[in-house]
Design a protein around this motif. Structure first.
Motif, PDB file in Angstrom:
ATOM      1  N   VAL A 101       1.338  -3.341   2.713  1.00 30.87           N
ATOM      2  CA  VAL A 101       2.571  -2.557   2.761  1.00 30.87           C
ATOM      3  C   VAL A 101       2.296  -1.092   2.431  1.00 30.87           C
ATOM      4  O   VAL A 101       2.933  -0.190   2.986  1.00 30.87           O
ATOM      5  CB  VAL A 101       3.623  -3.173   1.818  1.00 30.87           C
ATOM      6  N   VAL A 102       1.322  -0.848   1.573  1.00 27.28           N
ATOM      7  CA  VAL A 102       0.942   0.529   1.235  1.00 27.28           C
ATOM      8  C   VAL A 102       0.551   1.315   2.484  1.00 27.28           C
ATOM      9  O   VAL A 102       0.830   2.513   2.597  1.00 27.28           O
ATOM     10  CB  VAL A 102      -0.215   0.537   0.211  1.00 27.28           C
ATOM     11  N   THR A 103      -0.079   0.649   3.459  1.00 22.19           N
ATOM     12  CA  THR A 103      -0.520   1.374   4.659  1.00 22.19           C
ATOM     13  C   THR A 103       0.641   2.034   5.384  1.00 22.19           C
ATOM     14  O   THR A 103       0.474   3.089   5.988  1.00 22.19           O
ATOM     15  CB  THR A 103      -1.265   0.443   5.630  1.00 22.19           C
ATOM     16  N   GLY A 104       1.828   1.422   5.333  1.00 19.91           N
ATOM     17  CA  GLY A 104       2.993   2.043   5.937  1.00 19.91           C
ATOM     18  C   GLY A 104       3.481   3.242   5.140  1.00 19.91           C
ATOM     19  O   GLY A 104       3.843   4.277   5.699  1.00 19.91           O
ATOM     20  N   ALA A 105       3.457   3.116   3.815  1.00 13.88           N
ATOM     21  CA  ALA A 105       3.948   4.193   2.950  1.00 13.88           C
ATOM     22  C   ALA A 105       3.048   5.416   2.986  1.00 13.88           C
ATOM     23  O   ALA A 105       3.499   6.541   2.707  1.00 13.88           O
ATOM     24  CB  ALA A 105       4.087   3.680   1.514  1.00 13.88           C
ATOM     25  N   ARG A 115       1.986   3.386  -3.345  1.00 15.19           N
ATOM     26  CA  ARG A 115       1.965   2.095  -4.036  1.00 15.19           C
ATOM     27  C   ARG A 115       3.300   1.818  -4.725  1.00 15.19           C
ATOM     28  O   ARG A 115       3.801   0.688  -4.717  1.00 15.19           O
ATOM     29  CB  ARG A 115       0.808   2.048  -5.034  1.00 15.19           C
ATOM     30  N   ALA A 116       3.887   2.855  -5.316  1.00 16.67           N
ATOM     31  CA  ALA A 116       5.191   2.681  -5.957  1.00 16.67           C
ATOM     32  C   ALA A 116       6.258   2.326  -4.922  1.00 16.67           C
ATOM     33  O   ALA A 116       7.095   1.433  -5.148  1.00 16.67           O
ATOM     34  CB  ALA A 116       5.573   3.952  -6.711  1.00 16.67           C
ATOM     35  N   GLN A 117       6.223   3.002  -3.775  1.00 17.11           N
ATOM     36  CA  GLN A 117       7.194   2.706  -2.724  1.00 17.11           C
ATOM     37  C   GLN A 117       6.986   1.299  -2.177  1.00 17.11           C
ATOM     38  O   GLN A 117       7.951   0.573  -1.916  1.00 17.11           O
ATOM     39  CB  GLN A 117       7.077   3.724  -1.596  1.00 17.11           C
ATOM     40  N   ALA A 118       5.721   0.901  -2.020  1.00 17.28           N
ATOM     41  CA  ALA A 118       5.426  -0.432  -1.493  1.00 17.28           C
ATOM     42  C   ALA A 118       5.952  -1.519  -2.431  1.00 17.28           C
ATOM     43  O   ALA A 118       6.522  -2.519  -1.983  1.00 17.28           O
ATOM     44  CB  ALA A 118       3.927  -0.580  -1.276  1.00 17.28           C
ATOM     45  N   ARG A 119       5.768  -1.339  -3.741  1.00 19.96           N
ATOM     46  CA  ARG A 119       6.270  -2.331  -4.704  1.00 19.96           C
ATOM     47  C   ARG A 119       7.795  -2.411  -4.636  1.00 19.96           C
ATOM     48  O   ARG A 119       8.374  -3.506  -4.671  1.00 19.96           O
ATOM     49  CB  ARG A 119       5.811  -1.985  -6.113  1.00 19.96           C
TER      50      ARG A 119
END
Length: 263
Positions: A101-105, A115-119
């Motif tokens: 999910v981090v790859t999108g953010a 990483r914060a946005q992904a969480r």
């Protein structure tokens, strides 16, 4: 009148002698939830790929927020706010759910913020508990949610969902429907949804567009599409029960399995 968020003008894509998308012109408003249906091979996924820049059009154009985006690279189009999920879930199976999910953010943020946005996004879609699990260990429905979460991290204004409800149970489909509606209502995200589960499409979408052999043969409210003879013949099949002939039933799911529609 407010300008459309997305507009296609005579959009066409040829592969040699095959015309996969043929002169499709449509518009989608901000915050609208539109279904895109049609038989297998009708051109739905090709149409999505044209919108996000994975294929260039053979002719015609795509406009997003009034600007021509045809021919731009996919990451530029995604940064503008138009992105898609993939029909064949395209995760990094050896990486954790969080890293996927981090790859999108990372499209808009540095690693820490990403990483914060992904969480936060995993929490939003109900996957916080599996953030550190390897993506390859997830069930197919869970992988589909990760695909949605990754797309959401690109901060879309319009998100194209390519069969994210495939292989889901009815309760799981209800959860996706509720999620899509909440994202539209709370965050203003619009959606175009390719889906073969007709009951879900009829319940979720405010408007349905129908493709057949690359051409648009229908565009209207779900109840109008369900009673369109051309749509029934091309896609829903002879066993389809029209709502106006089935006592108002919500069985707008089509019995024409050979056409590609599923209950």
């Amino acid at each position: 009148m407010t300008a459309p968020l997305l507009e296609t003008r005579n959009l066409t894509r040829r592969f040699g002698g095959l015309v996969a998308v043929n002169g499709v012109s449509l518009s989608v408003s901000a915050g609208e939830i539109v279904g895109l249906i049609g038989p297998n091979g009708a051109g739905k996924t090709t149409f999505f790929n044209l919108l996000v820049g994975l294929f260039p059009p053979s002719s015609g154009e795509v406009l997003f927020e009034g600007a021509r985006i045809s021919g731009r690279r996919p990451h530029v189009i995604a940064r503008a706010g138009l992105t898609k999920t993939f029909q064949n879930v395209a995760l990094f199976m050896e990486s954790s759910v969080l890293d996927n999910v981090v790859t999108g953010a990372l499209l808009h943020s540095d690693l820490g913020a990403a990483r914060a946005q992904a969480r936060a996004t995993l929490e939003r879609v109900g996957l916080a508990a599996v953030a550190e699990v390897r993506a390859g260990e997830l069930s197919f429905p869970e992988r589909a949610r990760v695909e949605v979460a990754r797309a959401l991290c690109t901060r879309p204004k319009l998100l194209l969902l390519d069969e994210v409800m495939a292989a889901l149970t009815p309760p799981e489909m209800e959860e996706i429907i509720a999620l899509v509606r909440s994202l539209r209502d709370e965050e203003g995200i619009g959606f175009i949804v390719v889906e073969h589960h007709m009951k879900a499409v009829m319940k979720l979408c405010e408007r349905i567009v129908v493709l057949n052999f690359g051409e648009m043969i229908g565009d209207g409210r779900p109840e109008a599409i369900a009673n369109d003879d051309r749509v029934i013949e091309a896609y829903l099949g002879g066993g389809f029960r029209r709502p106006d002939r089935a006592g108002g039933s919500d069985d707008a799911d089509g019995a024409g399995g050979a056409k590609g529609a599923r209950a």
